[in-house]
Design a protein around this motif. Structure first.
Motif, PDB file in Angstrom:
ATOM      1  N   GLY A 125       0.886  -1.123   0.029  1.00  0.00           N
ATOM      2  CA  GLY A 125       0.056   0.069  -0.062  1.00  0.00           C
ATOM      3  C   GLY A 125       0.674   1.381   0.035  1.00  0.00           C
ATOM      4  O   GLY A 125       0.463   2.204  -0.607  1.00  0.00           O
ATOM      5  N   THR A 126       2.010   1.267   0.907  1.00  0.00           N
ATOM      6  CA  THR A 126       2.970   2.438   0.600  1.00  0.00           C
ATOM      7  C   THR A 126       3.281   2.547  -0.624  1.00  0.00           C
ATOM      8  O   THR A 126       3.537   3.725  -1.214  1.00  0.00           O
ATOM      9  CB  THR A 126       4.242   1.794   1.583  1.00  0.00           C
ATOM     10  OG1 THR A 126       3.834   1.778   3.080  1.00  0.00           O
ATOM     11  CG2 THR A 126       5.354   2.810   1.458  1.00  0.00           C
ATOM     12  N   ASN A 226      -7.550   4.181   9.957  1.00  0.00           N
ATOM     13  CA  ASN A 226      -6.408   4.208  11.209  1.00  0.00           C
ATOM     14  C   ASN A 226      -6.446   5.125  12.177  1.00  0.00           C
ATOM     15  O   ASN A 226      -5.838   5.222  13.108  1.00  0.00           O
ATOM     16  CB  ASN A 226      -5.085   4.136  10.564  1.00  0.00           C
ATOM     17  CG  ASN A 226      -4.552   2.914   9.378  1.00  0.00           C
ATOM     18  OD1 ASN A 226      -4.268   2.003  10.100  1.00  0.00           O
ATOM     19  ND2 ASN A 226      -5.021   3.218   8.287  1.00  0.00           N
ATOM     20  N   ASP A 254      -7.537   6.588  -0.858  1.00  0.00           N
ATOM     21  CA  ASP A 254      -6.854   5.419  -0.469  1.00  0.00           C
ATOM     22  C   ASP A 254      -7.582   4.299   0.173  1.00  0.00           C
ATOM     23  O   ASP A 254      -8.072   4.616   1.152  1.00  0.00           O
ATOM     24  CB  ASP A 254      -5.699   5.922   0.573  1.00  0.00           C
ATOM     25  CG  ASP A 254      -4.861   4.820   1.151  1.00  0.00           C
ATOM     26  OD1 ASP A 254      -5.083   3.896   0.824  1.00  0.00           O
ATOM     27  OD2 ASP A 254      -3.866   5.316   2.157  1.00  0.00           O
ATOM     28  N   ILE A 257      -7.581  -0.192   3.130  1.00  0.00           N
ATOM     29  CA  ILE A 257      -8.423  -0.911   3.992  1.00  0.00           C
ATOM     30  C   ILE A 257     -10.036  -0.793   3.687  1.00  0.00           C
ATOM     31  O   ILE A 257     -10.815  -1.758   3.708  1.00  0.00           O
ATOM     32  CB  ILE A 257      -8.321  -0.264   5.272  1.00  0.00           C
ATOM     33  CG1 ILE A 257      -6.996  -0.746   5.993  1.00  0.00           C
ATOM     34  CG2 ILE A 257      -9.220  -0.882   6.127  1.00  0.00           C
ATOM     35  CD1 ILE A 257      -6.717  -0.406   7.381  1.00  0.00           C
ATOM     36  N   LYS A 281      -3.582  -4.654   0.680  1.00  0.00           N
ATOM     37  CA  LYS A 281      -3.983  -5.744   1.735  1.00  0.00           C
ATOM     38  C   LYS A 281      -4.652  -7.019   0.984  1.00  0.00           C
ATOM     39  O   LYS A 281      -4.259  -7.921   0.652  1.00  0.00           O
ATOM     40  CB  LYS A 281      -4.623  -5.161   2.714  1.00  0.00           C
ATOM     41  CG  LYS A 281      -3.945  -3.945   3.442  1.00  0.00           C
ATOM     42  CD  LYS A 281      -4.335  -3.900   4.993  1.00  0.00           C
ATOM     43  CE  LYS A 281      -3.871  -2.816   5.714  1.00  0.00           C
ATOM     44  NZ  LYS A 281      -2.793  -3.183   6.324  1.00  0.00           N
TER      45      LYS A 281
HETATM   46  C1  LIG Z   1      -5.090   3.292   4.348  1.00  0.00           C
HETATM   47  C2  LIG Z   1      -3.751   2.559   4.344  1.00  0.00           C
HETATM   48  N1  LIG Z   1      -2.852   3.076   3.310  1.00  0.00           N
HETATM   49  C3  LIG Z   1      -1.787   2.429   3.069  1.00  0.00           C
HETATM   50  C4  LIG Z   1      -1.133   1.508   3.867  1.00  0.00           C
HETATM   51  C5  LIG Z   1       0.240   0.877   3.819  1.00  0.00           C
HETATM   52  O1  LIG Z   1      -0.006  -0.176   3.191  1.00  0.00           O
HETATM   53  P1  LIG Z   1       1.193  -1.158   3.420  1.00  0.00           P
HETATM   54  O2  LIG Z   1       1.113  -1.514   4.859  1.00  0.00           O
HETATM   55  O3  LIG Z   1       0.860  -2.440   2.536  1.00  0.00           O
HETATM   56  O4  LIG Z   1       2.456  -0.706   2.989  1.00  0.00           O
HETATM   57  C6  LIG Z   1      -1.991   1.031   4.949  1.00  0.00           C
HETATM   58  C7  LIG Z   1      -1.530  -0.149   5.895  1.00  0.00           C
HETATM   59  O5  LIG Z   1      -1.954  -0.333   6.865  1.00  0.00           O
HETATM   60  C8  LIG Z   1      -3.305   1.519   5.021  1.00  0.00           C
HETATM   61  O6  LIG Z   1      -4.184   1.242   6.054  1.00  0.00           O
END
Ligand SMILES: Cc1ncc(COP(=O)(O)O)c(C=O)c1O
Length: 442
Positions: A125-126, A226, A254, A257, A281
């Motif tokens: 996700g990053t 989060n 984004d 989740i 995810k």
């Molecule tokens: C809303 C959201 N964006 C981005 C990310 C980042 O994803 P990753 O942990 O796969 O890098 C997360 C991770 O929990 C997330 O909850």
């Protein structure tokens, strides 16, 4: 029950994990590669997961409402995902070129998410949010990024701002100040970040109108997953859509989740169409994955056939065939009936948590949508990041520990999720254990 008592109970049950942790400490800083999963005195080591359950190195079984931080929507080791992954693994783990699975997964995602005209894959996700932000900057020629206070979008520099700041050091509620959320984030990032207050449309519009011509993108987690699963108030996302469109700002949802809450994600549930969407995810069947996509005219900056302002997007493991095979198998399991089942499990759990809390007269509440939930230890009306900072900062951890010692896994902060591997009886078991944990606090 005090945290100390809970920790002592935990230590007594996890001697093998403790041994492994001591070994880990010799070779890794803090014995750890993933900050999220660490908790004091040490995390338990996991040896196996099957369906709704997970086992640790000491052989203890736990019901898993963490789901690798919401990734495992089908539960652990779902047979059709295992079969697809194993089948591909025997043919080769990764290739220096595309595979059919990649095109199939792209097709499944773009069909489910109409705003996602085209998509590209990454490993997390990053990486997805990093690339979406880069696309917006290339497309608009602007450099600032707007984000919400309390929102998490991964671990690259551009989004490690005001993730969980101390409100006392973050300026006013209506005009939050950008605060670095990690060591190593350069000042220049703060200068290029505009922080907004969630659910305050008037304040957001004012800030965006003032700086809009410098802002490339507004990145939004439509569920503020989060920050406590804080649903957008009616009309809020629509206002963001209107103002970003008017000011030429790329609106990124984004949905790393929130893609859990409907076949087409939160954008389908709330009826708002972003320019770009990021995923992760659940779309990789439990393997490392990310995806970003949306309007073709923005995404075409990634077209490797060239053109002005082309963005290079390498990545040895982008769209690797094993992950893509796992992703296709997962998406195929996520039928409309599967979403109805996930919603029913989530509704049953949230209703039960409310019953437990009202019976014990606790100042607490539960938020969430679909299969997602978050237990908050406050009665305050939850609208934005600042309203949900718990008065008793230790309470979420005591709850986590209490559940853990009694065979149920949540996350340390109170976020949880149901999976399709769960039954009503599993949810009821959660409620029974949760009831015991709450009682001990009363
Ligand atoms: C809303 C959201 N964006 C981005 C990310 C980042 O994803 P990753 O942990 O796969 O890098 C997360 C991770 O929990 C997330 O909850």
């Amino acid at each position: 029950m005090t945290l100390e008592t809970l920790v002592n109970d935990y230590k007594a049950k996890t001697s093998r994990s403790r041994q492994m942790y001591e070994e880990a400490l010799r070779v890794m800083p803090g014995g750890n590669s993933r900050t999220t999963t660490f908790f004091d005195p040490y995390p338990f080591f996991i040896t196996r997961g099957a369906g709704a359950r997970i086992w640790d190195a000491d052989g203890a079984e736990r019901l898993d409402f963490n789901g690798n931080y919401t990734s495992l929507i089908l539960g652990h080791a779902h047979p059709s995902v295992v079969e697809a992954v194993a089948e591909q693994a025997t043919r080769g783990m990764s290739f220096p070129g595309p595979s059919e699975h990649e095109v199939r997964l792209a097709g499944l995602l773009t069909t489910r998410i109409p705003s996602m005209e085209v998509v590209r894959f990454a490993n997390s996700g990053t990486e997805a949010t990093m690339n979406a932000v880069r696309a917006a900057r290339a497309f608009t020629g602007r450099s600032k990024l707007a984000k919400f206070e309390g929102a998490y979008h991964g671990t690259h520099d551009w989004v490690l701002v005001s993730v969980s700041p101390d409100p006392a050091k973050s300026g006013s509620r209506k005009r939050p100040k950008p605060v670095a959320s990690s060591g190593g984030v350069p000042d220049t990032v703060l200068k290029h970040t505009v922080v907004l207050p969630w659910n305050d449309a008037e304040a957001c519009v004012k800030i965006l109108e003032k700086q809009g011509r410098d802002i490339a993108a507004l990145i939004v987690d439509p569920l503020m997953a989060n920050a406590g699963l804080l649903e957008p108030q009616p009309g809020f996302l629509e206002r963001l859509r209107e103002v970003t469109e008017r000011l030429g700002i790329v609106l990124i949802f984004d949905e790393v989740i929130s893609f859990r809450v409907a076949p087409g994600g939160a954008q389908q549930r709330f009826g708002v169409r972003p320019d770009l969407t990021t995923l992760g995810k659940i779309i990789g069947g439990g393997l490392a994955v990310g995806a970003f996509g949306g309007r073709a005219e923005v995404m075409n900056y990634y077209d490797p056939r060239g053109g002005k302002g082309r963005i290079s997007h390498g990545g040895t493991f982008n769209a690797n065939p094993v992950t893509m095979a796992g992703g296709v198998a997962t998406m195929q399991e996520l039928t409309p009936e599967a979403y109805a089942r996930l919603d029913a499990l989530g509704d049953r759990l949230r209703a039960g948590v409310k019953r437990v809390l009202s019976k014990s007269k606790q100042a607490a509440q539960v938020t969430g949508l679909g299969s997602l939930f978050w237990i908050h230890w406050t009665k305050k009306r939850l609208t934005d990041y600042r309203s949900r900072v718990p008065a008793d900062a230790e309470r979420p951890l005591r709850t986590f520990m209490g559940l853990l010692n009694d065979g149920v896994l949540l996350t340390q902060r109170g976020l949880g999720c149901c999976s399709l591997a769960m039954t009503d009886a599993d949810v009821d078991r959660f409620l029974e254990v949760f009831g015991r944990v709450v009682e001990k606090e009363a």
